[in-house]
Design an enzyme around this catalytic site. Structure first.
Site, PDB file in Angstrom:
ATOM      1  CG  LEU A  94      -5.508  48.398  20.158  1.00 45.51           C
ATOM      2  CD1 LEU A  94      -5.164  46.895  20.048  1.00 45.51           C
ATOM      3  CD2 LEU A  94      -5.691  49.116  20.304  1.00 45.51           C
ATOM      4  CG  ASP A  95      -6.594  46.886  23.898  1.00 46.60           C
ATOM      5  OD1 ASP A  95      -5.599  46.310  23.983  1.00 46.60           O
ATOM      6  OD2 ASP A  95      -5.592  48.616  23.923  1.00 46.60           O
TER       7      ASP A  95
END
Lengths: 291, 291, 291, 291
Positions: free
Chosen positions: D235-236
């Protein structure tokens, strides 16, 4: 004093410039490959694929480039002649020789000298010429020769310009005006025969004439900037290499604007000089391609 | 449709403007304090402590400001009269009424409407007036009235300007030219009698006249920008509110420059409009103080 | 060597810091006015008008400030005591004494020295202390004393820190770590007892630990930046004074990132130092108000 | 509705990606030339001339490209096979199909739709999918289909993700998360099988977890930014396409930070989307080359 500068051994930079046409890129890259070169970077620009102008910068690695250079140049001449394009080939292990002309202000001059010592500019600096003497000690502390050529009063600058030409002639590959506050004659530009890079303040909108920072202050500009360009016959109107701005407010005095402007000037000039020294700037008419 | 806009209740904004002198700041802040106000923010600027011009923006919170307003204004008149300074007091819970004038281009217009709906601009928008109809549907989708006033051919614009004045007169507190491609007459400016904010492209150096982006391309500028300013009799020469730039390269076409310029234009205009609506911009001669 | 520095004669800077409350601004400005001062600039910030923290910076001109200072301070103590706020008053004609700690890298160090000589920083520089000797000659060319205090190997730095404290103690008003590559102990910070300003590289996202530029390169960041902050017990976690970034591309090597990062570092640090020296930075918890 | 979009007829974009080696550039450019193509732009990048990875983007004009495509592809396969590099060829007259996933926030969504209508993005938009309905009317006013797929409560999102996959599968070439506030499972990423571009706020230093703007405010950051990246399992943490920042001050509230952050987010996302749609972004490990 250029001890920290590491120039790429056996690397060459080829610039091609001419009418765009099919097969040109292929001809160049095939030639380099055939002559034992490996392309490290390749940039190109075309003003228009149909009938436009084509610009290319190719950096390639070739073991024993010095030995192979003559043959590569002969090959380039033969291969590119049918295309009717111009080209130049430079050995990137040889730094360009850069002279700096300065006046009293030292911000651009010292920034260049410091970057030079730090190895950030692929140049040698055979001399700094100034029409004042205040920077002499600083310049020499960088092991760079300093020459003082006072400016002549009045419109006739032929004598001082002649002296500067005598110092520069044959000794430099390009000249940087680091806030040199004298207008150079066309005669001078012709006689030195190498590119001259200048830096000047820039505003939106432009303020012509004396005291631009005071005028900018009166008009309440919110940005002050700087433009670096090649010097041509038209003062401050030559091809732009680099520009930048910094924000200012109503609370900034004209003196603050000058201080902030000085910061932008040295940043912009050092980028323009670096790019010119790395053969990244190609002139075309009154503008530049910066690869 | 301004549902997301939350304006500060019982807050007032006082602008003071006049010759700088000792005791002025103290007189203002003492008055506000004495009348039950608590200063939330205070900005001031003096062009010169000795004999210069003084500008002050004070935002204060005063419970039941509406009830106390008359007395505060009487007090201000009495207190500030000996200082010979001007002042204005505004209830910040009342949004300013902003009219937008537009032509075909929608980038500045839609950005303002979208920020308005989002609650980012402390304004109401009683109307958009355009000399083309292509944006009508978009404007009305924001629940904003759209009026079409075609431009007259030829130098005489008195009739269309008169119609615009009829629509605006008494209904708006300021006007935004969101790429409105008509030159407004001095007569128009006098008749509407409210501030007019404009946006235009800006370059270093400036390119006057038609086709500025093409000229900028030919000159090889490395930055394109935008300037927002108050409209005065001198076209594009009024006091600057905000400016900004964006970097471009030789690879950008004139069309790319226009696209990137449009992005800067809407950003700069929206900031200028927001600051004007918040009473942050004070005009002084031909420049502004932006608090 | 500070000949170009012109500090404002008979100007004082008052910083007020405490719980926000009605009447505070008025009390301060009335006092200054009563004591013959003319307010030149006034900035304030409130974290929340109701029960928040209030910060104010007032610069005022008072003829014969040195003579009037004692009385003004007594007046401030009496007036502000009921408000329960802190305050400090500084004579702006007296430059702050700034020590610089450095290691091998010279970019931040030389930029500070050069701005100092140019009169851009309202400071004196009683000494530069470095744990390497390579910058000694440069530092002394600015007429600034240079002291070499080698770093101790191993975790125990008490001896070298003690020597640095001996040099600094009583001689400086604040300390700048100009790329000083040693972690200072809390004991050191307590003993020197003056603010310490640091500069470090910054990225989005952050890269912790060794070789940050290599990691940033691997992650393909498009921006590299720098943060200047006050040093606290938590390494690199103190209140931020200033930050900035510069764009980079995939074509930039880790070395290019380091070079561009160095440019941002010196720009950011010099702004932070200037603002601190001008009493523009007020610390509050773990952040700063920069007026 | 894409009436203003003019895609280049008979233009193709070739991406080559593999181990760097002598003769590769020449082989590619010779092939294009031999097949009647004229190179319009050529960008390349090598992580290291000796044994590094090579990336190339070539745009060429070939009359009747559609007719010649099969032969060119066969030629490419034969020519590039000995080099062991990957390649892809795309007809630039065919816009990519872009789906947008959104939640409540409309700033990124509307900016993309508006640029799409304006002809600034070389895409079609077959659908917008949102887990809220507030943007439905706006989306449809751009003649773009809007589908509402509510998010499931709890950790199991398989059902709503399955519905989204059903809508997207086979209909889109890439997906943009325009502030879509749901974490997508790896299973989802595998099933849709096309690139997914995300945008998120970024700070120096980073603030992890909830309420990042409040944390940034508490830490007193002077810059807020945004990062656009490809979505990966982490994520990210996927390859960064574009980043930018904007300056903030202590006077900005957490709400101001959010507003300014939103402006940077939409600017950064629109650039990332444009570059992806123009095949300018090549992924390599965890970073990107942006030509």
């Amino acid at each position: 004093m250029t001890g920290r500068l590491s120039l790429p051994v056996d690397h060459a930079c080829l610039i091609v410039d001419g009418p765009d046409q099919s097969g040109l890129v292929s001809a160049v890259t095939t030639l380099i490959s055939r002559r034992g070169g490996n392309i490290v970077s390749l940039d190109q620009h075309s003003t228009d694929p149909s009938g436009g102008q084509f610009f290319q910068r190719v950096v390639f690695h070739r073991p024993d480039f010095a030995g192979a250079r003559t043959q590569i140049e002969a090959d380039l001449a033969e291969t590119l002649s049918p295309f009717g394009v111009g080209w130049s080939l430079r050995d990137m292990s040889v730094p360009k020789r850069m002279a700096i002309l300065a006046s009293k202000d030292d911000h651009c001059l010292l920034d260049l000298l410091w970057r030079y010592r730090r190895g950030e500019l692929p140049v040698t600096i055979p001399m700094v010429i100034a029409n004042h003497t205040n920077t002499a000690e600083d310049v020499r502390s960088f092991d760079v020769p300093f020459f003082h050529v006072p400016s002549q009063k009045g419109p006739d600058k032929s004598q001082s310009e002649a002296e500067i030409v005598r110092l520069l002639k044959g000794n430099v590959d390009f000249i940087v005006l680091a806030r040199y506050m004298q207008i150079l004659s066309n005669d001078f530009l012709e006689k030195v025969g190498v590119p001259v890079i200048n830096i000047h303040h820039s505003f939106l909108p432009a303020f012509i004439g004396a005291n631009p920072y005071r005028k900018a202050k009166e008009r309440g500009v919110k940005l002050v900037g700087a433009t670096s360009h090649y010097v041509t016959e038209d003062l401050d109107e030559g091809p732009i290499i680099e520009q930048d701005v910094v924000r200012v407010t109503h609370a900034d005095t004209a003196e603050d604007l000058r201080r902030r402007g000085a910061d932008v000037e040295r940043a912009v000039l050092s980028r323009a000089v670096r790019w010119h020294a790395e053969d990244r700037v190609v002139r075309h008419g009154n503008h530049t391609i910066v690869f």
